[in-house]
Design an enzyme around this catalytic site. Structure first.
Site, short mmCIF file in Angstrom:
data_model
loop_
_atom_site.label_atom_id
_atom_site.label_comp_id
_atom_site.label_asym_id
_atom_site.label_seq_id
_atom_site.Cartn_x
_atom_site.Cartn_y
_atom_site.Cartn_z
CE LYS A 13 74.70 35.93 37.10
NZ LYS A 13 75.16 35.50 35.75
N GLY A 54 66.15 40.24 36.69
CA GLY A 54 65.55 39.76 35.46
C GLY A 54 64.88 38.42 35.69
N GLY A 55 64.58 37.71 34.60
CA GLY A 55 63.92 36.43 34.70
C GLY A 55 64.74 35.40 35.45
CG ASP A 58 72.59 36.87 25.21
OD1 ASP A 58 72.17 37.46 24.18
OD2 ASP A 58 72.16 37.09 26.35
N GLY A 108 66.53 35.97 38.14
CA GLY A 108 66.66 36.30 39.55
C GLY A 108 67.30 37.67 39.68
#
Length: 264
Positions: free
Chosen positions: A69, A49-50, A174, A52
């Site tokens: 990650k 994703g944005g 989130d 990485g």
């Protein structure tokens, strides 16, 4: 490295780019940085994703599998690391360590001129998220009691995890099915702390952050109750068949109206 929505997506093709090899889900040793090669054997890319990418790796000496990650380092990149290092709970993805270096995975660069990359080593969870669990249940023709029983257990574990997060003075910001995973024993694991912030009344928080379909109506001044709003939407999805995004949007719209109405 955008510490915003960190998704363990199973569909790598959704975020492909011109610099991404066609077989990017199984990186070779030549495609990873020296530090990873020295310590870990890369097995599979779990998501992109944005921020990485997240990789499934195996520690060469311990023979234990982890999730790593990788993303470009920014000023606020360590916010997620600080939160994870402060949390140790059965229902939260376990954090082990992090490091920074000058190189990253080749296809994650995408022309980026950043000089530092952040690596976060975490507990490896099942590739199937709660989003996948709900989607599978929605394929069933009837609302059976087994789904309700399983949903109750999942809901209770999510509440335990969120309660602990709040007890440590954090707001997740989130919460959604795609950010809730399962451990090796099927236990709930809350992850994706890229938007985490402190539950401090004196802190000026960034507005309009999160996933719109699970975002609480508070956009200017808010506290941990934004997580509670998202929890309510998740519980509804656990118990009822909502097969399309438009159906989920209608539920959120109704929840927003009811929330605002209760405050008038």
């Amino acid at each position: 490295y955008e510490v915003i929505v960190l998704s363990f997506s199973r569909n790598n093709s959704e975020s492909s780019s011109q610099n991404t090899p066609s077989n990017s889900s199984n990186p070779s040793n030549s495609q990873v940085c020296s530090n990873i090669i020295q310590k870990f054997e890369p097995l599979k890319r779990l998501g992109k994703g944005g921020f990485g990418s997240v990789y499934k790796v195996r520690h060469k000496q311990l023979k234990i599998e982890y999730a790593v990650k990788v993303g470009c380092y920014k000023e606020k990149s360590l916010r997620e690391v600080r939160a994870l290092s402060d949390l140790f709970h059965r229902n939260i993805v376990r954090y082990y360590t992090f490091w920074m270096q000058d190189t990253g995975y080749e296809w994650d660069l995408r022309g980026n001129s950043e000089s530092k990359f952040l690596y976060i080593q975490m507990e490896l969870c099942s590739e199937n998220t709660l989003r996948d669990w709900i989607d599978e249940k929605n394929k069933e023709s009837v609302q059976d009691s087994k789904r309700r029983e399983e949903s109750l257990r999942i809901a209770q574990e999510i509440v335990c995890g969120v309660e602990y997060i709040h007890s440590k003075n954090h707001i997740h910001r989130d919460l959604k099915p795609a950010n809730i995973m399962f451990g090796v024993e099927g236990e709930v694991k809350i992850g994706d702390f890229g938007l985490v912030t402190s539950d401090d009344d004196d802190e000026e928080r960034t507005v309009c952050k999160g996933t719109p379909s699970y975002m609480a109506p508070e956009q200017r001044k808010y506290d941990r109750k934004v997580d509670m709003f998202a929890l309510g939407l998740i519980f509804f999805e656990l118990l009822w068949k909502l097969s399309t995004g438009s159906e989920r949007a209608k539920v959120r719209f109704t929840a927003v109206i009811l929330t605002i109405g209760c405050r008038i």
